[in-house]
Design an enzyme around this catalytic site. Structure first.
Site: not given
Ligand code: NAD
Ligand code: UDX
Length: 480
Positions: A8, A10, A220, A272-274
């Site tokens: 992954g 991402g 979260n 993430c949040f929702q």
């Molecule tokens: P993303 O969609 O950006 O990336 C996921 C990647 O995994 C994609 O590029 C997809 O092609 C790849 N993938 C899916 N199935 C696969 C497989 N079988 N083999 C190889 N690649 C595969 O997602 P993301 O935002 O990086 O989030 C990943 C995880 O981390 C989620 O569970 C999310 O909830 C968690 N997370 C995200 C954030 C954030 O800020 N985005 C923060 C903390 C945790």
């Molecule tokens: C969140 C968590 O913060 C992070 O720890 C987790 O790993 C992934 O989800 P992210 O969604 O990337 O991170 O951004 P974050 O800074 O948390 O903001 C989320 C949303 O809340 C945004 O739309 C932001 O604008 C909003 N927000 C944040 C507010 O409306 N008010 C605030 O005071 C802070």
């Protein structure tokens, strides 16, 4: 040399692995993905995600001890530690649709790991997953393993987009959960040894597997709850003449509460949040805890209410109709310093305005026109919350245009909505913008970024979330 493979590439996998490679020169890190365009972009000068500081880290390590590849099986086979950082979106059909996490990608990654492995491995859950996922993954791995031993760890990621590199360099904590057996402790230690290259010992927390998995969902939920709490207060502030910024400041000065994450807004967005709260709600329901599920559901309901309230405020202020009026939307990403639009409140606000037949002109410094059109035409999955807005029809698509800067977006507009807190929106020449707009000219600030008094002096009618209303807005109350 320890070999790490991350499945992954991402928003989490890419930056996290780049920082591990930078901080651990003796570890070889391969980031693999089934998406060819994503991997091609990671190997190019135009990385697939915008994240301050990321380019620099990738440039320092790529080709040395950091590799991006589509050869998933080869790198998994060779690795000692396999991180799984695939997407875990909300299920859209079947059992638990609209709430439960869709673990299809996770399961297929786990089956592939079992299939291709020829040596013992530590498998790390980096994705956010429901509590007890590790147990299911263990079953998949051990039932298919041909005698190979796997240890599963939970190592949830807490980075926030827009500050990912900063968060990874100096995390508040790194959390590692493992089995409480000699093999489990050894696996936890092996992963701890990686992080301890740059994270102080006291910030690396070790727990059992279920605590680590649940802590991520809990963190979260608590963060989102703060935003819904302050947003609920913002409605009361507008009704009473209190100022939400003053209220947040006063509340946050209490050291038990603290000042962070108390900015009122048009609503929280992001991938993430929702998703994670829905997941938590579902887990509570499955565990026979409907009251707890209902409690957390309210966090999302208030978030939907806040977006609806914002749209209603715009429409009611502009003589109860925005039909055929041009509305400039400044900011489409879910927060500043990212091009990510997943669950951005801008989607709901734009769809709400289009529902009232507005013409909208959107400008965001990082989001492409293609992405905006895709987001607005996508069928949003509706669970049991009120914002089930339909995708745009081909005629509605024509009501949307994307501008190359804020001045072009606002030209001849009747109103401006600020939906992302990009710094550049604070510094715009609002006198010039005012001159080029229809009158009366409105600003609806969904992020409290502009100096409302200054704008009022220019001649704008200004609505700022949670701030005392000017006479115009008082005379035209929004119907919720
Ligand atoms: P993303 O969609 O950006 O990336 C996921 C990647 O995994 C994609 O590029 C997809 O092609 C790849 N993938 C899916 N199935 C696969 C497989 N079988 N083999 C190889 N690649 C595969 O997602 P993301 O935002 O990086 O989030 C990943 C995880 O981390 C989620 O569970 C999310 O909830 C968690 N997370 C995200 C954030 C954030 O800020 N985005 C923060 C903390 C945790
Ligand atoms: C969140 C968590 O913060 C992070 O720890 C987790 O790993 C992934 O989800 P992210 O969604 O990337 O991170 O951004 P974050 O800074 O948390 O903001 C989320 C949303 O809340 C945004 O739309 C932001 O604008 C909003 N927000 C944040 C507010 O409306 N008010 C605030 O005071 C802070």
């Amino acid at each position: 040399m320890v070999k790490i493979c991350c499945i992954g590439a991402g928003y989490v996998g890419g930056p996290t692995m780049a920082v591990i490679a930078l901080k651990c020169p003796s570890v070889e890190v391969a980031v693999v993905d089934i998406s060819v365009p994503r991997i091609t972009a990671w190997n190019s000068d135009q990385l697939p995600i915008y994240e301050p500081g990321l380019d620099d880290v990738v440039k320092q390590c790529r080709g040395k001890n950091l590799f991006f590849s589509t050869d998933v099986e080869k790198h998994v086979r060779e690795a000692d530690i396999v991180f799984v950082s695939v997407n875990t979106p909300t299920k859209t059909r079947g059992l638990g649709a609209g709430k439960a996490a869709d673990l299809t990608y996770w399961e297929s990654a786990a089956r592939m790991i079992a299939d291709v492995s020829v040596s013992d491995k530590i498998v790390v859950e980096k994705s956010t997953v429901p509590v007890k996922t590790a147990e299911a993954i263990e079953k998949i791995l051990t039932h298919n393993s041909k005698g190979i031993k796997f240890q599963i760890l939970s190592n949830p990621e807490f980075l926030a987009e827009g500050t990912a590199i900063e968060d990874l360099f100096k995390p508040d904590r790194v959390l590692i959960g493992g089995r409480e057996t000699p093999e489990g402790f050894a696996a936890v230690k092996a992963l701890k040894d990686v992080y301890s290259q740059w994270v102080p010992e006291e910030r690396i927390l070790t727990t059992n597997l279920w605590s680590a998995e649940l802590s991520k969902l809990a963190a979260n939920a608590f963060l989102a709850q703060r935003i819904s709490s302050v947003n609920a207060m913002s409605a009361l502030c507008e009704a009473t003449g209190a100022n939400v910024t003053e209220v947040s400041y006063a509340v946050g000065k209490d050291s038990r509460i603290g000042p962070k994450f108390l900015n009122s807004s048009v609503g929280f967005g992001g991938s993430c949040f929702q998703k994670d709260i829905l997941n938590l709600v579902y887990i509570c329901e499955c565990n026979g805890l409907p009251e707890v599920a209902e409690y957390w559901k309210q966090v999302i309901k208030i978030n939907d209410y806040q977006k609806t309230r914002f749209v209603n405020r715009i429409v009611s202020s502009m003589f109860n109709t925005v039909s055929n009026k041009k509305i400039a939307v400044l900011g489409f990403a879910f927060k500043k310093d990212t091009g990510d639009t997943r669950e951005t409140p801008a989607i709901d606000v734009c769809k709400g305005l289009l529902g009232d037949k507005a013409r909208i002109s959107i400008y965001d410094p990082q989001v492409t026109e293609e992405q905006i059109q895709r987001d607005l035409t996508m069928n949003k999955f509706d669970w049991d919350h009120p914002l089930h807005l339909q995708p745009m029809s081909p005629t509605t698509v024509k009501q949307v245009s994307v501008a190359w800067d804020a001045y072009a977006a606002t030209k001849d507009a009747h109103g401006i909505c600020i939906l992302t807190e990009w710094d550049e929106f604070k510094k715009l020449d609002y006198e010039k913008i005012f001159e080029n707009m229809q009158k009366p000219a409105f600003v609806f600030d969904g992020r409290n970024v502009v100096d409302a008094e200054k704008l009022r002096k220019i001649g704008f009618i200004v609505y700022s979330i949670g701030k005392p209303l000017d006479q115009w807005l008082k005379d035209m109350p929004a119907l919720a």
